[in-house]
Design a protein around this motif. Structure first.
Motif, PDB file in Angstrom:
ATOM      1  N   LEU A 118       0.897  -1.347  -0.054  1.00 50.53           N
ATOM      2  CA  LEU A 118      -0.033   0.074  -0.262  1.00 50.53           C
ATOM      3  C   LEU A 118       0.923   1.192   0.081  1.00 50.53           C
ATOM      4  N   HIS A 119       0.586   2.256  -0.820  1.00 49.90           N
ATOM      5  CA  HIS A 119       1.403   3.179  -0.875  1.00 49.90           C
ATOM      6  C   HIS A 119       1.041   4.361   0.201  1.00 49.90           C
ATOM      7  N   LEU A 120      -0.056   4.179   0.956  1.00 49.10           N
ATOM      8  CA  LEU A 120      -0.477   5.086   1.875  1.00 49.10           C
ATOM      9  C   LEU A 120      -0.404   4.213   3.287  1.00 49.10           C
ATOM     10  N   PRO A 121      -0.318   4.906   4.440  1.00 46.92           N
ATOM     11  CA  PRO A 121      -0.394   4.452   5.702  1.00 46.92           C
ATOM     12  C   PRO A 121      -1.709   3.541   5.779  1.00 46.92           C
ATOM     13  N   LYS A 126       8.138   9.711   0.159  1.00 46.63           N
ATOM     14  CA  LYS A 126       7.100   8.663   0.959  1.00 46.63           C
ATOM     15  C   LYS A 126       6.664   9.563   2.417  1.00 46.63           C
ATOM     16  N   GLU A 127       7.841   9.747   3.233  1.00 45.94           N
ATOM     17  CA  GLU A 127       7.615  10.529   4.179  1.00 45.94           C
ATOM     18  C   GLU A 127       8.362  11.711   4.432  1.00 45.94           C
ATOM     19  N   MET A 128       7.775  12.543   5.427  1.00 43.55           N
ATOM     20  CA  MET A 128       8.456  13.829   5.402  1.00 43.55           C
ATOM     21  C   MET A 128       8.383  14.082   7.114  1.00 43.55           C
ATOM     22  N   PHE A 149       1.320  11.728   3.024  1.00 35.31           N
ATOM     23  CA  PHE A 149      -0.140  11.781   3.078  1.00 35.31           C
ATOM     24  C   PHE A 149      -0.975  12.099   4.146  1.00 35.31           C
ATOM     25  N   GLY A 150      -0.317  11.599   5.205  1.00 36.74           N
ATOM     26  CA  GLY A 150      -0.821  11.731   6.820  1.00 36.74           C
ATOM     27  C   GLY A 150      -0.495  13.290   7.132  1.00 36.74           C
ATOM     28  N   LEU A 151       0.610  13.640   6.712  1.00 42.96           N
ATOM     29  CA  LEU A 151       0.884  15.207   7.327  1.00 42.96           C
ATOM     30  C   LEU A 151       0.104  15.999   6.496  1.00 42.96           C
ATOM     31  N   SER A 152      -0.012  15.693   5.191  1.00 40.05           N
ATOM     32  CA  SER A 152      -0.857  16.672   4.287  1.00 40.05           C
ATOM     33  C   SER A 152      -2.148  16.604   4.845  1.00 40.05           C
ATOM     34  N   ILE A 162      -5.177  24.748   1.054  1.00 39.68           N
ATOM     35  CA  ILE A 162      -4.368  23.702   0.027  1.00 39.68           C
ATOM     36  C   ILE A 162      -3.431  24.426  -0.609  1.00 39.68           C
ATOM     37  N   SER A 163      -3.550  25.513  -0.960  1.00 40.36           N
ATOM     38  CA  SER A 163      -2.329  26.224  -1.829  1.00 40.36           C
ATOM     39  C   SER A 163      -0.885  26.465  -0.769  1.00 40.36           C
ATOM     40  N   LEU A 164      -1.231  26.742   0.576  1.00 38.98           N
ATOM     41  CA  LEU A 164      -0.345  26.728   1.544  1.00 38.98           C
ATOM     42  C   LEU A 164       0.409  25.437   1.824  1.00 38.98           C
ATOM     43  N   VAL A 165      -0.418  24.507   1.872  1.00 38.69           N
ATOM     44  CA  VAL A 165      -0.034  23.014   2.339  1.00 38.69           C
ATOM     45  C   VAL A 165       0.997  22.562   0.874  1.00 38.69           C
TER      46      VAL A 165
END
Length: 412
Positions: A76-79, A233-235, A241-244, A253-256
């Motif tokens: 899975l590409h996402l958690p 994949k992680e930051m 994705f989770g951080l986003s 959304i523009s700042l993210v």
């Protein structure tokens, strides 16, 4: 099957009509077309509310795409917490990014827990609303060509965004003497060891197949025809994705998007130097507007930087022993792997409705695309993965449950 009853002259709650010819069967519960994760999700939600359903599946198993058309190293590409279906979390002992085998085991347990028993080898070839009976006629063909016709008040389209392989046709395809396969037939790079292989398509699958080929000592190259966002994949110790999703609770959304691109530049550098141009729109805004998913790098980019994986522009034509690219370069290849994705097949069998467009997706954008007219629903066409499918499943269940209870009370 006990959920099937012969029509024998019955309309919905009306026994005074002309009998329908066999083998038409009246289904008092919703029909779900497709036994992938989306179909299982809505069936489980309905069952939890006391509403049975009939699942028609063209394959001989649930989640056929995952079982038969995915490569061995797929995860899975996402958690996992963003990929669980309604009502059942992943087991605690599963890793953050479950493997293909673990995800399939989860789906098997899901179907078992909710008592979901699809009717397999039933390919729906036509579904159309019949105004004379105010219900849907659904025609399905079995393995030996035997045709069944079902009639139902509720039809749920769960055949998915990935029903059919998208296989582009290139000039000179008949001349190429090597092997050409779609990623649906690719299992691992072991069969390509020492070969010069071109991967067409730079989404998550294309990039991961390139990495897999390199790990088996194949000489991998990739065609990057369009701009693409490549993100880590992680930051900052969390999934990107989770951080986003967390940042979107507090920021526009523009700042993210700006944040994601800044951190990506710091971690990955300027990807344009390696032939991976970024789109003008940010990754999240682009995803929302077009459904195009950013690539979450799992180790492919470092190999591109080192030159282990070559990046080429679009294909102009195929030759007997290689490929001519749009920039004039000509290279030899032993095989071509098409990581060109899939498409919906809904327009080929669902007739007489404006709920779906020519591309096989709901005409209304998310989050309104789950409901059509006359008891028609769609689950898993949001371009938002399993999270989107779970949202659809819950909304559909809420809507049908009200009608089911009203109908049951009326005729009890």
């Amino acid at each position: 099957m006990d959920c099937l009853k012969e029509v024998e002259g019955k309309r919905l709650h009306d026994r005074s009509v002309t009998p329908l010819p066999p083998p038409t069967k009246w289904i008092h519960e919703p029909i779900i077309v497709g036994a992938g994760p989306s179909g299982l999700a809505v069936a489980a939600c309905l069952r939890q509310k006391g509403v049975p359903s009939l699942i028609l599946e063209r394959a001989s198993c649930t989640a056929a795409l995952w079982r038969t058309k995915t490569y061995d190293r797929l995860q899975l590409h996402l958690p996992k917490r963003f990929c669980e279906l309604p009502l059942l979390p992943f087991p605690d002992h599963f890793p953050t990014y479950p493997s293909k085998e673990q995800f399939i085991a989860y789906l098997d347990d899901y179907a078992s827990r909710f008592g979901l028993t699809p009717v397999f080898n039933q390919t729906v070839v036509c579904a159309e609303f019949d105004r004379s009976v105010q219900a849907w006629r659904v025609k399905a063909v079995g393995l030996k060509g035997h045709e069944e016709e079902y009639i139902t008040k509720w039809l749920i389209v769960a055949s998915g965004e990935n029903a059919e392989e998208h296989v582009p046709v290139f000039e000179g395809s008949g001349e190429f003497e090597g092997r050409i396969i779609h990623t649906s037939s690719y299992k691992s790079g072991e069969a390509f060891k020492g070969r010069n292989v071109l991967v067409v398509g730079c989404g998550n699958s294309g990039m991961e197949v390139c990495l897999d080929l390199c790990n088996y000592d194949a000489k991998a190259s990739i065609v990057v025809r369009e701009s693409v966002h490549v993100l880590p994949k992680e930051m900052l110790g969390r999934s990107t994705f989770g951080l986003s999703m967390w940042l979107l609770k507090w920021l526009p959304i523009s700042l993210v998007d700006q944040f994601l691109l800044l951190v990506s530049h710091l971690m990955l550098g300027d990807t344009a130097k390696y032939g991976l141009r970024r789109p003008k729109l940010g990754p999240l805004k682009l995803k929302n507007l077009t459904g195009k998913t950013p690539v979450l790098d799992v180790g492919t980019l470092p190999k591109i930087r080192r030159g282990d994986i070559k990046v080429y522009s679009g294909i102009k034509r195929l030759r007997c022993d290689g490929v001519e690219f749009v920039d004039g370069k000509v290279e030899s290849f032993d095989a071509i792997i098409l990581a060109t994705g899939y498409r919906s097949n809904v327009p080929s069998w669902l007739k007489g409705t404006d709920m779906f467009g020519e591309d096989g997706y709901p005409s209304k954008p998310f989050p309104e695309g789950w409901k059509g007219k006359h008891g028609l629903y769609a689950v898993g066409f949001t371009k938002r993965g399993l999270l989107g499918a779970s949202y659809d499943a819950r909304k559909i269940t809420e809507d049908i449950e009200k009608q089911w209870k009203a109908s049951y009370n009326k005729h009890s």
